[in-house]
Design a protein around this motif. Structure first.
Motif, mmCIF file in Angstrom:
data_model
loop_
_atom_site.group_PDB
_atom_site.id
_atom_site.type_symbol
_atom_site.label_atom_id
_atom_site.label_comp_id
_atom_site.label_asym_id
_atom_site.label_seq_id
_atom_site.Cartn_x
_atom_site.Cartn_y
_atom_site.Cartn_z
ATOM 1 N N ASP A 110 25.820 -24.478 5.875
ATOM 2 C CA ASP A 110 26.401 -25.211 6.984
ATOM 3 C C ASP A 110 27.169 -26.501 6.875
ATOM 4 O O ASP A 110 28.048 -26.959 7.731
ATOM 5 N N SER A 111 27.033 -27.206 5.725
ATOM 6 C CA SER A 111 27.834 -28.289 5.460
ATOM 7 C C SER A 111 29.297 -28.069 5.398
ATOM 8 O O SER A 111 30.162 -28.620 5.725
ATOM 9 N N SER A 162 27.383 -28.884 17.304
ATOM 10 C CA SER A 162 26.070 -28.624 17.915
ATOM 11 C C SER A 162 25.999 -27.186 18.498
ATOM 12 O O SER A 162 25.130 -26.402 18.323
ATOM 13 N N ASP A 194 22.454 -28.329 11.994
ATOM 14 C CA ASP A 194 21.587 -29.233 12.263
ATOM 15 C C ASP A 194 21.843 -30.612 12.557
ATOM 16 O O ASP A 194 23.056 -30.742 12.069
ATOM 17 N N ARG A 195 21.169 -31.309 13.095
ATOM 18 C CA ARG A 195 21.465 -32.744 13.702
ATOM 19 C C ARG A 195 21.859 -33.569 12.317
ATOM 20 O O ARG A 195 22.921 -34.217 12.484
ATOM 21 N N GLU A 196 21.150 -33.294 11.267
ATOM 22 C CA GLU A 196 21.494 -34.116 9.930
ATOM 23 C C GLU A 196 22.872 -33.735 9.500
ATOM 24 O O GLU A 196 23.730 -34.394 9.229
ATOM 25 N N VAL A 197 23.330 -32.351 9.636
ATOM 26 C CA VAL A 197 24.386 -31.947 9.157
ATOM 27 C C VAL A 197 25.564 -32.411 10.149
ATOM 28 O O VAL A 197 26.398 -33.097 9.605
ATOM 29 N N ASP A 208 25.295 -35.502 11.903
ATOM 30 C CA ASP A 208 25.497 -36.656 11.687
ATOM 31 C C ASP A 208 26.312 -36.991 10.651
ATOM 32 O O ASP A 208 27.211 -37.992 10.519
ATOM 33 N N ILE A 209 26.076 -36.343 9.430
ATOM 34 C CA ILE A 209 26.888 -36.627 8.118
ATOM 35 C C ILE A 209 28.401 -36.294 8.396
ATOM 36 O O ILE A 209 29.269 -36.985 8.081
#
Length: 160
Positions: free
Chosen positions: A60-61, A87, A92-95, A97-98
Motif C-alpha cells: 500500500d505504501s 481513500s 489505510d488512513r495511516e498510509v 496521512d504519510i
C-alpha cells in the motif's frame, strides 16, 4: 468441499489476483475484493494476501507513492483530489496521512501552471466567464478554493 476442490478455488483466485495485478497495482483492500469475487473463504483470502504481501506483490505504501507521482505529474491534481483518490483505492488512513505529509508545498505553483495552460483557450471569453470556468476547472482538480481562485485570476491577468 473436498481438499482438492479447495486448492483449485485458491489457485483460481490467485490467478485472478495476479491477472489484475498485471494490469495495475492494487491496494490490500482491492486485492481482498478480487479474492471475494473468486468465492475464496475469508481465512484463505487472508493467507493469499499475506503471501502476496510477503512476496512484494502488494504494498500500500508503494501504491500511494505511485498514485502521488501520477497526481502531481501528468494529472496536475490538488491535495483534496489526491486524498480522495488514495481513500477511494482503499488505503489505510495511516498510509494516506504519510503520503499527504510527503506532498511538496507547491500546490499554488501547480494550480497556476494548470491555469496558465487552460487560460490560453479562454482568451475570447468575457473575463468573468473565463474566471468562473477556470476556477471551476481548478476546483474539480482538487485545488482548494483560495488557491484555485488566485491561480485563475493570475493566469487570466497574464493574458492581457
Amino acid at each position: 468441499m473436498r481438499p482438492a476442490d479447495e486448492s483449485d478455488v485458491r489457485a483460481r483466485a490467485e490467478r485472478a489476483l495476479l491477472k489484475r495485478l498485471r494490469g495495475r497495482s492494487l491496494s490490500v483492500r482491492e486485492a481482498g475484493d478480487v479474492l471475494r469475487e473468486a468465492d475464496l473463504a475469508d481465512a484463505e483470502a487472508e493467507a493469499v494476501i499475506a503471501a502476496f504481501l510477503d512476496n512484494g506483490y502488494l504494498d500500500d505504501s508503494r501504491l500511494a507513492e505511485q498514485l502521488l507521482d501520477g497526481a502531481l505529474g501528468r494529472k496536475a491534481q490538488g491535495a483534496t483530489a489526491i486524498a480522495q483518490t488514495l481513500s477511494r483505492r482503499g488505503l489505510d488512513r495511516e498510509v494516506i496521512d504519510i503520503a499527504m505529509a510527503s506532498l511538496p508545498d507547491d500546490e499554488a505553483e501547480r494550480a497556476l501552471d494548470f491555469a496558465r495552460q487552460r487560460a490560453r483557450g479562454m482568451s475570447d471569453l468575457d473575463h468573468d466567464v473565463a474566471l468562473r470556468r477556470l476556477h471551476g476547472q481548478l476546483a474539480r482538480r482538487g485545488f482548494r478554493g483560495s488557491v484555485a481562485l488566485d491561480a485563475a485570476r493570475q493566469a487570466l491577468s497574464e493574458l492581457t
